[in-house]
Design a protein around this motif. Structure first.
Motif, PDB file in Angstrom:
ATOM      1  N   THR A 170       8.262  -8.649  26.793  1.00 11.01           N
ATOM      2  CA  THR A 170       6.970  -9.330  26.660  1.00 11.01           C
ATOM      3  C   THR A 170       5.832  -8.355  26.397  1.00 11.01           C
ATOM      4  O   THR A 170       4.846  -8.719  25.760  1.00 11.01           O
ATOM      5  CB  THR A 170       6.661 -10.165  27.920  1.00 11.01           C
ATOM      6  N   LEU A 171       5.970  -7.120  26.866  1.00 12.18           N
ATOM      7  CA  LEU A 171       4.971  -6.106  26.546  1.00 12.18           C
ATOM      8  C   LEU A 171       4.917  -5.888  25.043  1.00 12.18           C
ATOM      9  O   LEU A 171       3.834  -5.822  24.447  1.00 12.18           O
ATOM     10  CB  LEU A 171       5.300  -4.791  27.257  1.00 12.18           C
ATOM     11  N   ALA A 172       6.092  -5.816  24.415  1.00 11.77           N
ATOM     12  CA  ALA A 172       6.146  -5.624  22.968  1.00 11.77           C
ATOM     13  C   ALA A 172       5.619  -6.850  22.227  1.00 11.77           C
ATOM     14  O   ALA A 172       4.839  -6.734  21.276  1.00 11.77           O
ATOM     15  CB  ALA A 172       7.578  -5.323  22.533  1.00 11.77           C
ATOM     16  N   LEU A 173       6.030  -8.040  22.657  1.00 14.13           N
ATOM     17  CA  LEU A 173       5.595  -9.278  21.986  1.00 14.13           C
ATOM     18  C   LEU A 173       4.082  -9.455  22.071  1.00 14.13           C
ATOM     19  O   LEU A 173       3.433  -9.808  21.083  1.00 14.13           O
ATOM     20  CB  LEU A 173       6.292 -10.487  22.610  1.00 14.13           C
ATOM     21  N   ALA A 174       3.528  -9.194  23.238  1.00 16.28           N
ATOM     22  CA  ALA A 174       2.078  -9.347  23.410  1.00 16.28           C
ATOM     23  C   ALA A 174       1.327  -8.211  22.732  1.00 16.28           C
ATOM     24  O   ALA A 174       0.270  -8.421  22.132  1.00 16.28           O
ATOM     25  CB  ALA A 174       1.734  -9.397  24.896  1.00 16.28           C
ATOM     26  N   GLY A 175       1.870  -7.007  22.804  1.00 11.16           N
ATOM     27  CA  GLY A 175       1.207  -5.862  22.190  1.00 11.16           C
ATOM     28  C   GLY A 175       1.102  -5.996  20.680  1.00 11.16           C
ATOM     29  O   GLY A 175       0.137  -5.534  20.068  1.00 11.16           O
ATOM     30  N   MET A 176       2.105  -6.643  20.078  1.00 14.30           N
ATOM     31  CA  MET A 176       2.104  -6.842  18.626  1.00 14.30           C
ATOM     32  C   MET A 176       1.461  -8.170  18.236  1.00 14.30           C
ATOM     33  O   MET A 176       1.559  -8.604  17.086  1.00 14.30           O
ATOM     34  CB  MET A 176       3.542  -6.776  18.091  1.00 14.30           C
ATOM     35  N   ASN A 177       0.840  -8.840  19.220  1.00 13.68           N
ATOM     36  CA  ASN A 177       0.134 -10.111  18.990  1.00 13.68           C
ATOM     37  C   ASN A 177       1.054 -11.217  18.480  1.00 13.68           C
ATOM     38  O   ASN A 177       0.607 -12.131  17.794  1.00 13.68           O
ATOM     39  CB  ASN A 177      -1.037  -9.916  18.024  1.00 13.68           C
ATOM     40  N   ILE A 178       2.337 -11.144  18.820  1.00 11.47           N
ATOM     41  CA  ILE A 178       3.273 -12.211  18.459  1.00 11.47           C
ATOM     42  C   ILE A 178       3.138 -13.368  19.438  1.00 11.47           C
ATOM     43  O   ILE A 178       3.208 -14.541  19.070  1.00 11.47           O
ATOM     44  CB  ILE A 178       4.723 -11.671  18.450  1.00 11.47           C
ATOM     45  N   VAL A 179       2.944 -13.039  20.698  1.00 11.83           N
ATOM     46  CA  VAL A 179       2.727 -14.041  21.741  1.00 11.83           C
ATOM     47  C   VAL A 179       1.418 -13.699  22.448  1.00 11.83           C
ATOM     48  O   VAL A 179       1.207 -12.548  22.830  1.00 11.83           O
ATOM     49  CB  VAL A 179       3.881 -14.063  22.765  1.00 11.83           C
ATOM     50  N   ASP A 180       0.578 -14.682  22.620  1.00 15.01           N
ATOM     51  CA  ASP A 180      -0.736 -14.444  23.228  1.00 15.01           C
ATOM     52  C   ASP A 180      -0.963 -15.447  24.351  1.00 15.01           C
ATOM     53  O   ASP A 180      -1.138 -16.642  24.111  1.00 15.01           O
ATOM     54  CB  ASP A 180      -1.834 -14.572  22.171  1.00 15.01           C
ATOM     55  N   ILE A 181      -0.911 -14.974  25.580  1.00 10.07           N
ATOM     56  CA  ILE A 181      -1.171 -15.821  26.748  1.00 10.07           C
ATOM     57  C   ILE A 181      -2.405 -15.276  27.462  1.00 10.07           C
ATOM     58  O   ILE A 181      -2.456 -14.091  27.788  1.00 10.07           O
ATOM     59  CB  ILE A 181       0.033 -15.838  27.708  1.00 10.07           C
ATOM     60  N   PRO A 182      -3.401 -16.099  27.697  1.00  7.44           N
ATOM     61  CA  PRO A 182      -4.642 -15.631  28.346  1.00  7.44           C
ATOM     62  C   PRO A 182      -4.396 -15.001  29.705  1.00  7.44           C
ATOM     63  O   PRO A 182      -3.504 -15.433  30.448  1.00  7.44           O
ATOM     64  CB  PRO A 182      -5.472 -16.910  28.470  1.00  7.44           C
ATOM     65  N   SER A 183      -5.183 -13.992  30.040  1.00  2.00           N
ATOM     66  CA  SER A 183      -5.056 -13.333  31.342  1.00  2.00           C
ATOM     67  C   SER A 183      -5.363 -14.297  32.484  1.00  2.00           C
ATOM     68  O   SER A 183      -4.880 -14.107  33.599  1.00  2.00           O
ATOM     69  CB  SER A 183      -5.993 -12.125  31.413  1.00  2.00           C
ATOM     70  N   SER A 184      -6.160 -15.341  32.203  1.00  3.40           N
ATOM     71  CA  SER A 184      -6.483 -16.329  33.226  1.00  3.40           C
ATOM     72  C   SER A 184      -5.250 -17.112  33.664  1.00  3.40           C
ATOM     73  O   SER A 184      -5.242 -17.742  34.720  1.00  3.40           O
ATOM     74  CB  SER A 184      -7.550 -17.306  32.706  1.00  3.40           C
ATOM     75  N   ILE A 185      -4.190 -17.072  32.855  1.00  2.00           N
ATOM     76  CA  ILE A 185      -2.917 -17.707  33.209  1.00  2.00           C
ATOM     77  C   ILE A 185      -1.948 -16.669  33.752  1.00  2.00           C
ATOM     78  O   ILE A 185      -1.274 -16.892  34.760  1.00  2.00           O
ATOM     79  CB  ILE A 185      -2.301 -18.410  31.976  1.00  2.00           C
ATOM     80  N   VAL A 186      -1.882 -15.524  33.095  1.00  2.00           N
ATOM     81  CA  VAL A 186      -0.910 -14.493  33.461  1.00  2.00           C
ATOM     82  C   VAL A 186      -1.167 -13.931  34.858  1.00  2.00           C
ATOM     83  O   VAL A 186      -0.249 -13.819  35.680  1.00  2.00           O
ATOM     84  CB  VAL A 186      -0.917 -13.342  32.426  1.00  2.00           C
ATOM     85  N   GLU A 187      -2.430 -13.575  35.154  1.00  2.00           N
ATOM     86  CA  GLU A 187      -2.735 -12.930  36.428  1.00  2.00           C
ATOM     87  C   GLU A 187      -2.428 -13.815  37.641  1.00  2.00           C
ATOM     88  O   GLU A 187      -1.839 -13.332  38.617  1.00  2.00           O
ATOM     89  CB  GLU A 187      -4.192 -12.467  36.448  1.00  2.00           C
TER      90      GLU A 187
END
Length: 366
Positions: free
Chosen positions: A230-247
């Motif tokens: 998920t670090l790779a997916l999010a870092g490459m902007n393939i998957v974008d989940i708001p920090s307000s949900i992740v944290e």
């Protein structure tokens, strides 16, 4: 005595509850064009709220309207804190500048400066001196064709980037070597995990039920694989989940594992724990990616593979270091009969309390 030892261990962790996240990060992307210089600065909104108040009605909630009203002040503040010298002369930003906010609670300021350097350029970020001592700003400079001229990780102690453009030669800057980027993000990864007390507490709550080497290694491996994905997916902007949900989900994962430890204790199989670790590890990976998002690594011309790889490697090195210290202690405590029976239940109760605090802090109290 046993309760005192266990409580002391967890007290050391919970003393850091208010500091569950690493120091702030920001990015500055500059483009040198024939008609001037464009600058785009991205930083967390909370990094500037102390200097540009947004809560005008003081009701402890910043509305969209209040944010919009603060945009001119934010643009003006950031423009004053970014010092640009072209060929030895300081240039000022041309107004109006634009400010935008994203769903990761970041603010982006776009500035434009007149003049194109022919011999030298100097960028100084005085913004850093007003932020916590460990705040870092990753700066990149490109030409009009998108070719990277220079890059550097700025800190309070080293907040200046100088570029020599004399004699029409290739731009020279000490930090413009690929190894520098690798080391910068490797250090950042280590710092992130060592100061990411929520991630460490999650890992500790998974490992506290283990009594031998291989079950612990399997759990750490599944956590590594999951958060790397998920670090790779999010870092490459393939998957974008708001920090307000992740944290909040990260905090919830800590509470869940703590409750499972209380209810099932040593009856949790290694296979079940590995599956659980993988699932929650995916969520924690999005939390790790938030660091790279704040620094705008997708704009790095050489690609995001080096920053992604070195940052993730740094996370793993930090994680292994912590595990190599904590695991022998856990196994030693399990070997003490009077302590062992209290280790998991007492530790898990304290873990649930810490996780619940973070959950409330990131939802109701946010």
């Amino acid at each position: 005595m046993a309760l005192k030892i266990i409580s002391f261990i967890f007290l050391l962790i919970q003393l850091q509850i208010s500091f569950a996240h690493p120091p702030g990060l920001s990015s500055a992307d500059l483009t040198v064009k024939p008609d001037g210089l464009d600058a785009k600065l991205t930083f967390a909104v909370q990094d500037i709220e102390a200097f540009v108040p947004m809560d005008s009605d003081e009701d402890a909630e910043v509305t969209t309207a209040e944010r919009d009203a603060a945009k001119p002040a934010i643009a003006n503040y950031v423009a004053n804190e970014l010092k640009i010298h072209l060929d030895g002369l300081e240039v000022k930003a041309i107004t109006p500048s634009t400010v935008s906010f994203d769903n990761q609670n970041n603010a982006t300021v776009d500035l434009h400066y007149q003049g194109t350097p022919t011999t030298s350029a100097l960028i100084e970020s005085t913004f850093l001196s007003r932020l916590p001592a460990d705040h870092k700003q990753y700066i990149t400079v490109k030409n009009a064709g998108g070719h990277e001229i220079a890059k550097k990780m700025l800190t309070q102690q080293a907040n200046v980037l100088e570029i020599n453009l004399k004699n029409n030669a290739e731009p020279t800057v000490a930090e413009n070597h690929p190894t520098s980027t690798f080391i910068d993000f490797l250090k950042l990864g280590v710092e992130h995990i060592l100061t990411g007390y929520d991630h460490l507490l999650f890992l500790f709550s998974l490992l506290v039920v283990t009594r031998s080497f291989w079950p612990a290694i399997k759990i750490i491996t599944f956590f590594t694989i999951a958060h790397s994905i998920t670090l790779a997916l999010a870092g490459m902007n393939i998957v974008d989940i708001p920090s307000s949900i992740v944290e909040p989900l990260i905090a919830a994962s800590i509470v869940y594992v703590g409750l499972e430890n209380i209810i099932r204790g040593d009856k949790v199989s290694t296979r079940a724990r590995c599956i659980l670790t993988f699932f929650f590890g995916l969520i924690h990976g999005f939390g790790f990616a938030g660091v790279l998002r704040e620094m705008g690594i997708s704009s790095i011309e050489t690609g995001i593979l080096v920053p992604l790889f070195s940052f993730n490697l740094g996370v793993e090195l930090g994680q292994i270091t912590v595990a190599s210290i904590v695991l022998p202690l856990i196994w030693w405590l399990h070997g003490k009969e009077k302590i062992s029976r209290f280790l998991v239940p007492v530790g898990s109760v304290l873990t649930c309390l810490a996780g619940s605090y973070w959950l409330l802090e990131r939802t109701v109290l946010n």
